[in-house]
Motif scaffolding. Structure first.
Motif, mmCIF file in Angstrom:
data_model
loop_
_atom_site.group_PDB
_atom_site.id
_atom_site.type_symbol
_atom_site.label_atom_id
_atom_site.label_comp_id
_atom_site.label_asym_id
_atom_site.label_seq_id
_atom_site.Cartn_x
_atom_site.Cartn_y
_atom_site.Cartn_z
ATOM 1 N N SER A 94 30.455 -40.946 -24.178
ATOM 2 C CA SER A 94 30.102 -39.599 -23.728
ATOM 3 C C SER A 94 31.249 -38.940 -22.973
ATOM 4 O O SER A 94 31.503 -37.742 -23.135
ATOM 5 C CB SER A 94 28.854 -39.652 -22.836
ATOM 6 N N THR A 98 33.547 -35.262 -23.672
ATOM 7 C CA THR A 98 33.385 -34.132 -22.752
ATOM 8 C C THR A 98 34.512 -33.131 -22.958
ATOM 9 O O THR A 98 35.519 -33.430 -23.600
ATOM 10 C CB THR A 98 33.365 -34.600 -21.290
ATOM 11 N N ILE A 308 28.148 -35.496 -17.162
ATOM 12 C CA ILE A 308 28.813 -35.700 -18.455
ATOM 13 C C ILE A 308 28.067 -34.974 -19.571
ATOM 14 O O ILE A 308 28.674 -34.322 -20.419
ATOM 15 C CB ILE A 308 28.921 -37.211 -18.758
ATOM 16 N N ARG A 309 26.739 -35.081 -19.538
ATOM 17 C CA ARG A 309 25.926 -34.401 -20.554
ATOM 18 C C ARG A 309 26.095 -32.878 -20.456
ATOM 19 O O ARG A 309 26.172 -32.188 -21.473
ATOM 20 C CB ARG A 309 24.459 -34.792 -20.368
ATOM 21 N N ASN A 311 28.733 -31.348 -19.480
ATOM 22 C CA ASN A 311 30.094 -30.968 -19.857
ATOM 23 C C ASN A 311 30.483 -31.454 -21.247
ATOM 24 O O ASN A 311 31.674 -31.587 -21.550
ATOM 25 C CB ASN A 311 31.095 -31.521 -18.833
ATOM 26 N N LYS A 312 29.503 -31.705 -22.081
ATOM 27 C CA LYS A 312 29.794 -32.151 -23.436
ATOM 28 C C LYS A 312 30.578 -31.079 -24.191
ATOM 29 O O LYS A 312 30.270 -29.891 -24.115
ATOM 30 C CB LYS A 312 28.497 -32.461 -24.179
ATOM 31 N N GLU A 313 31.595 -31.515 -24.906
ATOM 32 C CA GLU A 313 32.429 -30.588 -25.655
ATOM 33 C C GLU A 313 31.670 -30.041 -26.867
ATOM 34 O O GLU A 313 31.020 -30.788 -27.592
ATOM 35 C CB GLU A 313 33.705 -31.280 -26.125
#
Length: 573
Positions: A94, A98, A308-309, A311-313
């Motif tokens: 994950s 990001t 992290i979730r 800021n996921k790319e």
């Protein structure tokens, strides 16, 4: 698992307590509920109950219990280990997916601590939670048996246990706060150590070892203090438990012994049960102490997973990459944050396929930002980047980056062989492609002089090679992937003249074959460009062929070129 272990514990208890009644049968008559149940059971299966039969039965029960518990613990260990592995795999994957804004703000060592230490402590906490459930299950079983023998004594024992738990509550709160402090300091120390080991050469060169040590020592002292506090708090709750048990048993014996209905067998059984109940209470407190110590680590893992979730790319886009004509920056404006001001302001330019474009300008002009936008690490705040008239956002990010080669001044080499550094996780590249790439990067002849050739180890961050050799290996890595677009971001800025010439020659051979965007402070790097762009204060102030710009004495390129030229002449004198 807790329920199965509890049932097994019940079998152990119900097997050993009748043994006490049986041994003292002549004196007690074995009238307790456990002895009566066992007598009925053996009568039902037509076996004469005697000491030897009961002893053999107990031995078989405990052997069976040990085997099942071993099996259960093995399963529990596998479940815990699998949970730990899966958590690490999911989190690291994950993080890799990001966006760049998030990744560029991460401190060195923090991610390592979370993935390795915090997840391990979270896994350990779940194991202790499972153990607590098991202990509570077994405690309830003992309470049930004790209530059948003496409800008054059992209730008194439970009352003392409740008081101990109330005493433990504020200690648990303090433990959690100190554990949070310990976890935060641990991440800070990891950051300081990793950061300074990366720059150890500078530290040695400036004789700064003692100052670095003093900084780290301060945090080590804080960690030591927190560890001692947690240890003291963990023992406070259980330190006085044994004396309380002894005092309680002595008072109980003194009170029961004088009564006319005193029964020794029952008293032995109830004392055994009291000891076991207090033992379970002590173990539960110990488990809860460990759980409270681990809660900050669980919070860290959960919070980071949320961040992290968030800021996921975004990798949306299903169009196929197709580059036939040109890439256009159209009215591009960008800022990192409104407070920091605008970085690029209404930037417009075009790069034609097969063209070599040089980008020059003072530091902070926005050159690297243009590269980051082309790599799609950032999105422009306004305007759009087009490829053959189509917005690049319609193409999947990963597919886009697969056809872009990026070489920066920050050299990243794995502590591995030259070959694996060129392959860089792409095992599909054949040996022929790898060798061809080394030739294109002008590093093949050097590799052939090495005893182990492509299998030569480069060392940590490539320390066994010169800067020029490292940079040409990076160039070979990029070229092995046959990129459609090659970006050179100050790729030769840290090289000596000879190494720069070798890299320059490698780039010159690519002219017309690959579309190149080169950013450089050294103007010689961009003199062979088809088009030159000059960037200042976030705007394109001029563009054209390098030779034409040099003829214009009013051009930015002319002025910068002659300033550098005069500086070189002075240096030669």
């Amino acid at each position: 698992m807790g329920f199965i272990s509890g049932i097994l514990e019940t079998i152990g208890i119900t097997a050993i307590i009748p043994l006490f009644s049986f041994v003292l049968k002549d004196k007690t008559g074995g009238t307790d509920i456990i002895s009566t149940t066992f007598t009925k059971f053996f009568g039902f299966i037509n076996i004469q109950l005697n000491f030897y039969v009961l002893a053999a039965f107990i031995i078989l029960l405990f052997i069976a219990k040990s085997i099942v518990l071993l099996w259960a613990n093995n399963i529990n260990a596998k479940i815990t280990a699998n949970f730990e592995k899966q958590m690490r795999v999911d989190m690291f994957r994950s993080v890799l997916n990001t966006n760049w804004t998030f990744l560029s703000g991460q401190k060195i060592g923090y991610l390592e601590k979370i993935v390795m230490d915090h997840i391990a402590r979270t896994s350990e906490m779940l194991r202790h939670l499972s153990g607590t459930i098991l202990l509570i299950t077994n405690l309830l079983i003992y309470i049930f048996i004790a209530l059948n023998i003496s409800s008054i004594i059992t209730l008194l024992t439970l009352s003392i246990g409740c008081i101990l738990f109330l005493f433990y509550k504020p200690i648990a709160h303090k433990t959690r706060k100190i554990s949070q402090y310990y976890a935060d300091n641990n991440k800070i120390v990891a950051n300081i150590i990793n950061e300074n080991m990366i720059g150890i050469k500078t530290i040695k060169a400036t004789a700064s070892e003692n100052k670095v040590w003093e900084k780290v020592k301060k945090h080590f002292n804080e960690l030591q203090f927190a560890r001692v506090r947690m240890s003291v708090l963990s023992y406070i709750a259980i330190a006085f438990l044994q004396p309380i048990i002894i005092i309680f048993i002595i008072i109980l014996f003194a009170f029961s012994y004088t009564r006319p209905d005193f029964n020794l067998a029952s008293f032995v059984v109830i004392i055994y049960l009291i000891q076991k109940i207090f033992s379970y209470i002590q173990n539960i407190q110990g488990k809860l102490q460990t759980i409270y110590e681990s809660l900050p680590y669980l919070k860290s893992v959960v919070d980071n997973k949320k961040i992290i979730r968030h800021n996921k790319e975004i990798t949306d886009g299903n169009e196929v990459f197709d580059f036939q004509k040109e890439i256009t920056f159209k009215k591009i404006s960008f800022f990192y944050s409104p407070e920091k001001g605008i970085v690029l302001n209404d930037v417009n330019f075009t790069i034609k396929k097969g063209e070599s474009v040089g980008l020059v300008g003072p530091s902070g002009a926005g050159k690297t930002t243009i590269v980051d936008l082309l790599l799609r690490l950032f999105e422009p705040n306004s305007g759009e980047i087009l490829i053959d008239g189509k917005n690049i956002n319609t193409i999947n990010v990963k597919k886009w980056r697969e056809v872009i080669g990026y070489v920066s001044q920050d050299i990243f080499l794995l502590n591995d062989s030259i070959e694996n550094n060129i392959r860089f996780y792409d095992d599909s590249l054949s040996n022929e492609i790898v060798i061809k790439a080394t030739k294109m990067a002008n590093i093949y002849d050097f590799i052939e002089t090495l005893p182990e050739k492509l299998s030569t180890q480069v060392g940590e961050r490539g320390v066994k090679l010169s800067a020029g050799q490292r940079q040409r290996i990076i160039l070979a890595r990029v070229l092995a992937r046959s990129p459609k677009i090659l970006i050179l971001d100050e790729a030769t800025s840290s090289l000596d003249n000879e190494s720069e010439v070798q890299v320059q020659n490698a780039i010159k051979n690519l002219k017309g074959k690959i579309t190149v965007l080169a950013i450089a402070h050294r103007l010689a790097t961009v003199m062979n460009s088809d088009t030159l762009l000059a960037l200042e204060n976030g705007k394109i102030i001029e563009q054209g062929e390098p030779e034409n710009l040099l003829r214009d004495k009013n051009s930015y390129f002319y002025k910068v070129f002659h300033i550098r030229d005069n500086g070189d002449a002075i240096n030669h004198k």
